[in-house]
Write a protein that holds these residues in place. Structure first.
Motif, mmCIF file in Angstrom:
data_model
loop_
_atom_site.group_PDB
_atom_site.id
_atom_site.type_symbol
_atom_site.label_atom_id
_atom_site.label_comp_id
_atom_site.label_asym_id
_atom_site.label_seq_id
_atom_site.Cartn_x
_atom_site.Cartn_y
_atom_site.Cartn_z
ATOM 1 N N PHE A 186 55.871 38.138 45.090
ATOM 2 C CA PHE A 186 54.482 38.206 45.550
ATOM 3 C C PHE A 186 53.492 38.136 44.391
ATOM 4 N N VAL A 187 53.845 38.698 43.244
ATOM 5 C CA VAL A 187 52.976 38.541 42.078
ATOM 6 C C VAL A 187 52.890 37.066 41.689
ATOM 7 N N ASP A 188 54.034 36.388 41.699
ATOM 8 C CA ASP A 188 54.027 34.945 41.410
ATOM 9 C C ASP A 188 53.170 34.199 42.426
ATOM 10 N N ALA A 189 53.249 34.610 43.697
ATOM 11 C CA ALA A 189 52.455 33.942 44.737
ATOM 12 C C ALA A 189 50.961 34.190 44.532
ATOM 13 N N GLN A 190 50.605 35.411 44.125
ATOM 14 C CA GLN A 190 49.193 35.700 43.840
ATOM 15 C C GLN A 190 48.687 34.826 42.693
ATOM 16 N N ASN A 191 49.483 34.721 41.646
ATOM 17 C CA ASN A 191 49.085 33.891 40.498
ATOM 18 C C ASN A 191 49.003 32.419 40.887
ATOM 19 N N TYR A 192 49.942 31.988 41.705
ATOM 20 C CA TYR A 192 49.955 30.603 42.185
ATOM 21 C C TYR A 192 48.689 30.316 42.992
ATOM 22 N N ARG A 193 48.332 31.236 43.886
ATOM 23 C CA ARG A 193 47.130 31.042 44.709
ATOM 24 C C ARG A 193 45.880 30.941 43.836
ATOM 25 N N ALA A 194 45.793 31.813 42.837
ATOM 26 C CA ALA A 194 44.621 31.783 41.956
ATOM 27 C C ALA A 194 44.550 30.460 41.190
ATOM 28 N N ALA A 195 45.684 30.003 40.682
ATOM 29 C CA ALA A 195 45.699 28.736 39.939
ATOM 30 C C ALA A 195 45.409 27.558 40.851
ATOM 31 N N ARG A 196 45.962 27.595 42.054
ATOM 32 C CA ARG A 196 45.731 26.516 43.018
ATOM 33 C C ARG A 196 44.254 26.428 43.383
ATOM 34 N N ASP A 197 43.661 27.595 43.667
ATOM 35 C CA ASP A 197 42.252 27.600 44.071
ATOM 36 C C ASP A 197 41.346 27.169 42.921
ATOM 37 N N ALA A 198 41.710 27.565 41.687
ATOM 38 C CA ALA A 198 40.924 27.139 40.530
ATOM 39 C C ALA A 198 41.008 25.631 40.344
ATOM 40 N N ALA A 199 42.204 25.079 40.527
ATOM 41 C CA ALA A 199 42.364 23.629 40.407
ATOM 42 C C ALA A 199 41.557 22.895 41.473
ATOM 43 N N ALA A 200 41.530 23.470 42.694
ATOM 44 C CA ALA A 200 40.775 22.837 43.783
ATOM 45 C C ALA A 200 39.284 22.838 43.469
ATOM 46 N N ARG A 201 38.790 23.930 42.897
ATOM 47 C CA ARG A 201 37.356 23.985 42.561
ATOM 48 C C ARG A 201 36.979 22.953 41.503
ATOM 49 N N LYS A 202 37.918 22.670 40.616
ATOM 50 C CA LYS A 202 37.664 21.715 39.545
ATOM 51 C C LYS A 202 38.108 20.304 39.927
ATOM 52 N N ASP A 203 38.637 20.178 41.145
ATOM 53 C CA ASP A 203 39.148 18.886 41.615
ATOM 54 C C ASP A 203 40.203 18.335 40.663
ATOM 55 N N GLU A 204 41.104 19.239 40.215
ATOM 56 C CA GLU A 204 42.173 18.871 39.307
ATOM 57 C C GLU A 204 43.497 18.788 40.069
ATOM 58 N N PRO A 205 44.433 17.994 39.600
ATOM 59 C CA PRO A 205 45.750 17.943 40.258
ATOM 60 C C PRO A 205 46.478 19.277 40.112
ATOM 61 N N ARG A 240 55.637 50.646 51.681
ATOM 62 C CA ARG A 240 55.020 50.681 50.347
ATOM 63 C C ARG A 240 54.717 49.262 49.855
ATOM 64 N N LEU A 241 55.671 48.369 50.001
ATOM 65 C CA LEU A 241 55.474 46.997 49.552
ATOM 66 C C LEU A 241 54.376 46.297 50.349
ATOM 67 N N SER A 242 54.357 46.521 51.652
ATOM 68 C CA SER A 242 53.347 45.853 52.482
ATOM 69 C C SER A 242 51.944 46.323 52.133
ATOM 70 N N GLU A 243 51.812 47.596 51.811
ATOM 71 C CA GLU A 243 50.484 48.110 51.466
ATOM 72 C C GLU A 243 50.076 47.682 50.056
ATOM 73 N N GLU A 244 51.047 47.516 49.185
ATOM 74 C CA GLU A 244 50.754 47.061 47.827
ATOM 75 C C GLU A 244 50.194 45.648 47.832
ATOM 76 N N PHE A 245 50.738 44.790 48.720
ATOM 77 C CA PHE A 245 50.328 43.386 48.715
ATOM 78 C C PHE A 245 49.486 42.996 49.934
ATOM 79 N N GLY A 246 49.350 43.898 50.897
ATOM 80 C CA GLY A 246 48.421 43.671 52.003
ATOM 81 C C GLY A 246 48.892 42.711 53.069
ATOM 82 N N TYR A 247 50.207 42.593 53.276
ATOM 83 C CA TYR A 247 50.689 41.679 54.299
ATOM 84 C C TYR A 247 51.022 42.413 55.594
ATOM 85 N N ARG A 248 51.234 41.633 56.653
ATOM 86 C CA ARG A 248 51.454 42.151 58.008
ATOM 87 C C ARG A 248 52.941 42.411 58.218
#
Length: 401
Positions: A186-205, A240-248
Motif C-alpha cells: 500500500f505504501v508503494d501504491a500511495q507513491n505510485y498514485r502520487a507519481a502518476r498524478d504528478a505526471a498527469a498534471r505535467k502531461d508527461e508519460p 489496524r491495516l484498514s484504518e492505517e490506509f483508509g480502505y473499505r
C-alpha cells in the motif's frame, strides 16, 4: 408490442421481498427485470402467467465468498487456478481470467437457489488478486454472466500465507511478515498514485503497473478489501491495516469475530461468516462454532454466510443458514445474510439481493419456507430466464450451448 421470453407474471405466490413485508400475490417481470409486485396487483395484459400455487417466491441467494469455477470439482490439479503462488503480492491478477463456467459447482448452485456468486482467489498469498461477481448461469462465456468485475481484492492473514512462503524459506514466514507485505504494497501504491498524478498534471508519460493500479483502486474506495482472517488477533490486524490506509474492509470467515463483536459493530465492519460445516482442521479454526454467527448479529454486526465452495458444496448455503437459525440467528437476519447483505457489502445491491422494482429478476420458487430443511427449490430464473426446474425427483438445468 412483442414480449420477450423473459417477460411474464408469477401469480399465487407467497412473496418474500426480504427488505419489505411478505405477502401473497404477484410479481411482474418484463425484459428480465422486476417491474411491479404486490398483493392486489393487476398485471399487464398479454404476459404469460406462471401460477405458483402457493409456493414461496424468494430472491436468488448470493454466495459472497466462493471459488467455484477456479477450483473446479473433480478436475484435480488441472482445474485448480485458485492461488498464483509465484509471489506474495498478486493484486494484478483477476479471477475472471480463470473461471470455467462449466464447472459442476454452478449446476449445484442452481439446485440450492444460488443465482449470484463472488468468485475469489484463494488465501495462499497476503494479496491474492481481484474478485469477480457473476450470475451462476445463463451465458456462453463468463462475460455474459458478469455482474461486476470491480468488486474487491482478496487478501489473507494468518496461517495460510505464512505457511506457503515459510515453506519456501522466503518472506512472509510469520504474521509479522504477512502484515509487512501488505503495508509495503500500500505504501508503494500511495507513491505510485502520487507519481502518476504528478505526471498527469505535467502531461508527461508514465509507466503503468497493474499491481499498483489495482491497489490504488482500493485506496480510492472503488474496490473493497476482502480480508481472509480467522483468529481474533488477525481480525484486529485487519482493522489496524484498514484504518492505517483508509480502505473499505470486509472480514471474510471471521471465525473468532464473536470475541470482538462489539468492535466490529462499532466500526460497522461487515463479516462474511463461514464456512459453518467444516472440521477444526487447523489451529485458527479451534474455536469454530455455528452459534458464533448469531453472537455477531446480536452485537449489531452486519453478516453474510459463505460455503467457501467447494469447501462446502454451494447448494448447502441455505442449509448453513438453517443450522445458524437453529443456533439462535433470527430468521429474518438469516434471509438477509443470504441475499441483500452480501450484495450490499460488495457493491452490487442495486441489482440483486432483494425483490424490488428495477432489480434483476433473479427469482426462486421454493415448496415452502427456504429456511425449513424440508423445502426445495423447484424453479429458478436468472434475469427472467428460467434456468432450472425440479420435478419428480429430478433437477434439470437448461443447456448453455
Amino acid at each position: 408490442m412483442d414480449r420477450m421470453p423473459n417477460s411474464f407474471v408469477i401469480t399465487g405466490a407467497h412473496v418474500v421481498p426480504v427488505t419489505s413485508a411478505e405477502f401473497d400475490g404477484a410479481v411482474v417481470v418484463e425484459d428480465g427485470r422486476i417491474t411491479a409486485f404486490g398483493p392486489d396487483l393487476t398485471p399487464p395484459a398479454g404476459l404469460p402467467v406462471v401460477d405458483a400455487a402457493g409456493a414461496w417466491l424468494v430472491p436468488g441467494f448470493v454466495e459472497s465468498h466462493g471459488h467455484v469455477g477456479i477450483h473446479e470439482e473433480a478436475n484435480g490439479p488441472a482445474g485448480n487456478d485458485t492461488n498464483e503462488l509465484t509471489g506474495p503480492n498478486m493484486a494484478g491478477v483477476r479471477a475472471i481470467d480463470a473461471v470455467d463456467i462449466d464447472d459442476e459447482g454452478f449446476r449445484d448452485a442452481l439446485s440450492g437457489g444460488v443465482t449470484s456468486i463472488v468468485v475469489k482467489p484463494g488465501s495462499g498469498n497476503p494479496i491474492g488478486g481481484q474478485t469477480v461477481a457473476i450470475k451462476t448461469w445463463g451465458g456462453r462465456t463468463i462475460d455474459e454472466q458478469l455482474i461486476s468485475d470491480a468488486v474487491s481484492v482478496k487478501s489473507a492473514l494468518g496461517e495460510n500465507p505464512k505457511r506457503v512462503y515459510g515453506d519456501k524459506g522466503q518472506t512472509p514466514s510469520t504474521r509479522l511478515g504477512v502484515a509487512k507485505v501488505i503495508r509495503d504494497a500500500f505504501v508503494d501504491a500511495q507513491n505510485y498514485r502520487a507519481a502518476r498524478d504528478a505526471a498527469a498534471r505535467k502531461d508527461e508519460p508514465f509507466a503503468r503497473d497493474l499491481t499498483k493500479e489495482t491497489l490504488v483502486r482500493v485506496l480510492d474506495g472503488e474496490l473493497a478489501w476482502d480480508q481472509h482472517t480467522h483468529r481474533h488477533d488477525d481480525i484486529a490486524t485487519a482493522i489496524r491495516l484498514s484504518e492505517e490506509f483508509g480502505y473499505r474492509l470486509v472480514v471474510n470467515h471471521g471465525t473468532e469475530g464473536h470475541k470482538i463483536a462489539d468492535v466490529l459493530a462499532a466500526k460497522d465492519i461487515p463479516v462474511i461468516y463461514g464456512p459453518l460445516f467444516t472440521s477444526r482442521s487447523k489451529v485458527e479454526l479451534r474455536d469454530r462454532g455455528i452459534p458464533h454467527l448469531a453472537a455477531l448479529a446480536a452485537a449489531g454486526v452486519r453478516v453474510a454466510i459463505t460455503t467457501d465452495a467447494p469447501v462446502v458444496p454451494i447448494n448447502m448455503l441455505v442449509d448453513q443458514a438453517i443450522a445458524a437459525v437453529k443456533e439462535g440467528l433470527p430468521h429474518q437476519t438469516a434471509l438477509e445474510a443470504l441475499t441483500v447483505n452480501p450484495a450490499t457489502f460488495l457493491g452490487f445491491g442495486d441489482r440483486v439481493g432483494q425483490l424490488a422494482v428495477g432489480h434483476d429478476a433473479d427469482l426462486v420458487l421454493w415448496t415452502g419456507d427456504p429456511l425449513d430443511a424440508t423445502s426445495r427449490a423447484t424453479r429458478v430464473w436468472i434475469e427472467g430466464n428460467q434456468v432450472y426446474t425440479w420435478a419428480d425427483g429430478v433437477g434439470t438445468t437448461v443447456p448453455r450451448w
